[in-house]
Enzyme design. Structure first.
Site, PDB file in Angstrom:
ATOM      1  N   TYR A 252       0.805  -1.323   0.060  1.00 38.98           N
ATOM      2  CA  TYR A 252       0.019   0.130   0.028  1.00 38.98           C
ATOM      3  C   TYR A 252       0.855   1.326  -0.040  1.00 38.98           C
ATOM      4  O   TYR A 252       1.705   1.444   0.845  1.00 38.98           O
ATOM      5  CB  TYR A 252      -1.016   0.126   1.228  1.00 38.98           C
ATOM      6  CG  TYR A 252      -1.944  -0.915   1.168  1.00 38.98           C
ATOM      7  CD1 TYR A 252      -2.298  -1.820   0.024  1.00 38.98           C
ATOM      8  CD2 TYR A 252      -2.672  -1.188   2.298  1.00 38.98           C
ATOM      9  CE1 TYR A 252      -3.414  -2.819  -0.013  1.00 38.98           C
ATOM     10  CE2 TYR A 252      -3.768  -2.159   2.251  1.00 38.98           C
ATOM     11  CZ  TYR A 252      -4.039  -2.919   1.261  1.00 38.98           C
ATOM     12  OH  TYR A 252      -5.139  -3.888   1.395  1.00 38.98           O
TER      13      TYR A 252
HETATM   14  N1  LIG Z   1      -6.649  -7.906   0.600  1.00 34.20           N
HETATM   15  C1  LIG Z   1      -7.108  -7.453  -0.488  1.00 34.20           C
HETATM   16  O1  LIG Z   1      -6.704  -7.762  -1.727  1.00 34.20           O
HETATM   17  C2  LIG Z   1      -7.912  -6.168  -0.494  1.00 34.20           C
HETATM   18  C3  LIG Z   1      -8.311  -5.379  -1.556  1.00 34.20           C
HETATM   19  C4  LIG Z   1      -9.083  -4.146  -1.530  1.00 34.20           C
HETATM   20  C5  LIG Z   1      -8.996  -3.684  -0.200  1.00 34.20           C
HETATM   21  N2  LIG Z   1      -8.436  -4.365   1.160  1.00 34.20           N
HETATM   22  C6  LIG Z   1      -8.549  -3.643   2.161  1.00 34.20           C
HETATM   23  O2  LIG Z   1      -9.860  -3.264   2.375  1.00 34.20           O
HETATM   24  C7  LIG Z   1     -10.079  -1.741   2.762  1.00 34.20           C
HETATM   25  C8  LIG Z   1     -11.477  -1.205   2.310  1.00 34.20           C
HETATM   26  O3  LIG Z   1     -11.657  -1.728   0.997  1.00 34.20           O
HETATM   27  P1  LIG Z   1     -12.219  -0.439  -0.199  1.00 34.20           P
HETATM   28  O4  LIG Z   1     -11.449   0.754   0.194  1.00 34.20           O
HETATM   29  O5  LIG Z   1     -12.022  -1.426  -1.404  1.00 34.20           O
HETATM   30  O6  LIG Z   1     -13.759  -0.392   0.029  1.00 34.20           O
HETATM   31  P2  LIG Z   1     -14.729   0.478   0.713  1.00 34.20           P
HETATM   32  O7  LIG Z   1     -14.420   0.284   2.153  1.00 34.20           O
HETATM   33  O8  LIG Z   1     -15.931  -0.334   0.560  1.00 34.20           O
HETATM   34  O9  LIG Z   1     -14.776   1.749   0.274  1.00 34.20           O
HETATM   35  C9  LIG Z   1     -13.951   2.658   0.554  1.00 34.20           C
HETATM   36  C10 LIG Z   1     -14.141   4.200   0.044  1.00 34.20           C
HETATM   37  O10 LIG Z   1     -15.751   4.542   0.206  1.00 34.20           O
HETATM   38  C11 LIG Z   1     -15.756   5.621   0.625  1.00 34.20           C
HETATM   39  N3  LIG Z   1     -16.489   5.905   1.753  1.00 34.20           N
HETATM   40  C12 LIG Z   1     -16.167   5.415   3.004  1.00 34.20           C
HETATM   41  N4  LIG Z   1     -16.900   5.775   3.968  1.00 34.20           N
HETATM   42  C13 LIG Z   1     -17.818   6.774   3.468  1.00 34.20           C
HETATM   43  C14 LIG Z   1     -18.650   7.548   3.961  1.00 34.20           C
HETATM   44  N5  LIG Z   1     -18.737   7.616   5.124  1.00 34.20           N
HETATM   45  N6  LIG Z   1     -19.426   8.435   2.977  1.00 34.20           N
HETATM   46  C15 LIG Z   1     -18.942   8.503   1.877  1.00 34.20           C
HETATM   47  N7  LIG Z   1     -18.169   7.700   1.027  1.00 34.20           N
HETATM   48  C16 LIG Z   1     -17.367   6.821   2.086  1.00 34.20           C
HETATM   49  C17 LIG Z   1     -14.477   6.428   0.248  1.00 34.20           C
HETATM   50  O11 LIG Z   1     -14.141   6.895  -1.083  1.00 34.20           O
HETATM   51  P3  LIG Z   1     -13.543   8.304  -1.328  1.00 34.20           P
HETATM   52  O12 LIG Z   1     -12.003   7.898  -0.845  1.00 34.20           O
HETATM   53  O13 LIG Z   1     -13.435   8.335  -2.850  1.00 34.20           O
HETATM   54  O14 LIG Z   1     -14.118   9.380  -0.463  1.00 34.20           O
HETATM   55  C18 LIG Z   1     -13.513   5.283   0.601  1.00 34.20           C
HETATM   56  O15 LIG Z   1     -12.309   5.505   0.189  1.00 34.20           O
HETATM   57  C19 LIG Z   1      -8.868  -1.189   1.992  1.00 34.20           C
HETATM   58  O16 LIG Z   1      -8.353   0.015   2.496  1.00 34.20           O
HETATM   59  C20 LIG Z   1      -7.952  -2.231   2.389  1.00 34.20           C
HETATM   60  O17 LIG Z   1      -7.146  -2.220   3.686  1.00 34.20           O
HETATM   61  C21 LIG Z   1      -8.223  -5.406   1.000  1.00 34.20           C
END
Ligand SMILES: NC(=O)c1ccc[n+]([C@@H]2O[C@H](COP(=O)([O-])OP(=O)(O)OC[C@H]3O[C@@H](n4cnc5c(N)ncnc54)[C@H](OP(=O)(O)O)[C@@H]3O)[C@@H](O)[C@H]2O)c1
Length: 333
Positions: free
Chosen positions: A82
């Site tokens: 990351y």
């Molecule tokens: N193991 C793996 O292969 C893998 C893959 C993907 C993710 N992950 C982990 O999972 C975590 C989360 O996954 P993700 O970022 O893909 O998905 P997520 O949590 O579904 O989406 C995160 C995004 O949603 C938006 N968001 C979050 N809270 C919000 C709110 N209160 N109001 C409006 N928009 C909001 C933000 O977008 P904006 O930033 O555009 O505002 C944020 O960046 C990652 O940070 C990582 O640690 C792991």
């Protein structure tokens, strides 16, 4: 997924090892782990896609981590890939400055799928610990399997690191049932306690057999992308057309031709949330919780931390969660 080998950073003095048993975090709660390791918080902050790592993005990320800690979030999910190591470094810096060095934090990081040979696993962890400024992490995950590298050597290296106390517990990510079965045969003393997979109301079919396997074998599912990149917080639901921006964000989540249908279901979920008097995100997060999964949410602004923690604090009734489940499946009855 593209792996960038993190730049080697100058070592920081390790702050301290995290204690074996963390005090409970009332705002979030914990689940016991099958191997007796430190209890795992039920909700976490993911530190992956936090902008382009400009100084402004980094300042915002610091504020997000600080606010999350302040509101009771203890599980922080990062990875060596990351931000090419920046995510781990920022997390280490903020926790270092938090009250007494945040000894109750639950720090999880991942070894890249490009570093799964035994010597690489050890070198990756040492580098991660340096960036985090800690002597150990609570959970160390294999980010994704690499079919070219025998799992036996990777797991042997992880077991040795656990015996040395550098790793509290061993987990995996993006593992299929077949991968999990293979891994469990290769381990001698330790167990796989976590499998981190994409899992949300709209991304479930492919995760279901994995979920069943994990539940049967006492493996906690960490659900990534729990809010479908904000869609399950109510984003992108205005307007009739599908904006380009939405198509880009969701391209890797859904087949593009599924998007109009997904948006329609998300609007129906929003209506359900309104009539139940709860935030849409409460439904998304507690639906996962009811499946036995622990959501790890990406948050890029402190206000998002406030809003998501407020959503977590409200548990919709089982009836509302059942209806949400049916709507997300496309059951219109
Ligand atoms: N193991 C793996 O292969 C893998 C893959 C993907 C993710 N992950 C982990 O999972 C975590 C989360 O996954 P993700 O970022 O893909 O998905 P997520 O949590 O579904 O989406 C995160 C995004 O949603 C938006 N968001 C979050 N809270 C919000 C709110 N209160 N109001 C409006 N928009 C909001 C933000 O977008 P904006 O930033 O555009 O505002 C944020 O960046 C990652 O940070 C990582 O640690 C792991």
């Amino acid at each position: 997924m593209t792996a960038k080998t993190p730049r080697r950073a100058p070592p920081r003095k390790p702050r301290r090892a995290t204690p074996a048993a963390a005090p409970p975090t009332p705002a979030v709660g914990t689940v016991p782990m099958g191997d007796g390791s430190k209890p795992h918080p039920r909700l976490g902050l993911g530190l992956w896609a936090l902008g382009r790592w400009t100084p402004e993005d980094e300042a915002r990320t610091r504020a997000v981590i600080g606010r999350a800690y302040e509101l009771g979030v203890r599980w922080f999910d990062t990875a060596e890939v990351y931000g090419g190591g920046r995510s781990e470094r920022l997390l280490g810096e903020v926790l270092d400055r938090a009250a007494a060095g945040a000894p109750d934090a639950y720090v999880a990081t991942k070894v890249s799928w490009e570093h799964l040979r035994p010597a690489q696993v050890r070198a990756s962890l040492i580098d991660s610990l340096e960036r985090l400024g800690r002597r150990s992490v609570d959970l160390y995950l294999i980010h994704a399997p690499d079919p070219r590298v025998p799992l036996s050597g990777t797991l042997e290296a992880l077991e040795a690191l656990r015996t040395e106390g550098k790793v509290g517990a061993i987990g995996v990510s993006n593992f299929s049932v077949e991968d999990l079965e293979h891994a469990s045969k290769e381990l001698s003393a330790a167990r796989i306690v976590v499998n981190q997979v994409r899992y949300n109301l709209f991304a479930r079919e492919e995760a279901d057999p994995v979920r069943d396997y994990c539940r049967a074998h006492g493996i906690l599912i960490e659900a990534y992308t729990p809010l479908a990149r904000g869609l399950l917080h109510g984003r992108y639901l205005e307007g009739k057309g599908v904006p380009k921006e939405v198509q880009q964000v969701t391209r890797r989540l859904f087949e593009p031709d599924r998007l109009p249908e997904i948006l329609e279901r998300a609007r129906a979920l929003r209506e359900l949330a309104r009539s139940a008097g709860v935030p849409l995100a409460s439904i998304a997060l507690h639906w996962l919780e009811r499946q036995g999964a622990a959501p790890v949410i990406g948050m890029s602004r402190p206000e998002q931390v406030d809003s998501n923690l407020a959503a977590w604090a409200v548990r919709p009734t089982d009836d509302v969660l059942d209806r949400a489940d049916a709507i997300a499946r496309g059951d219109r009855a």
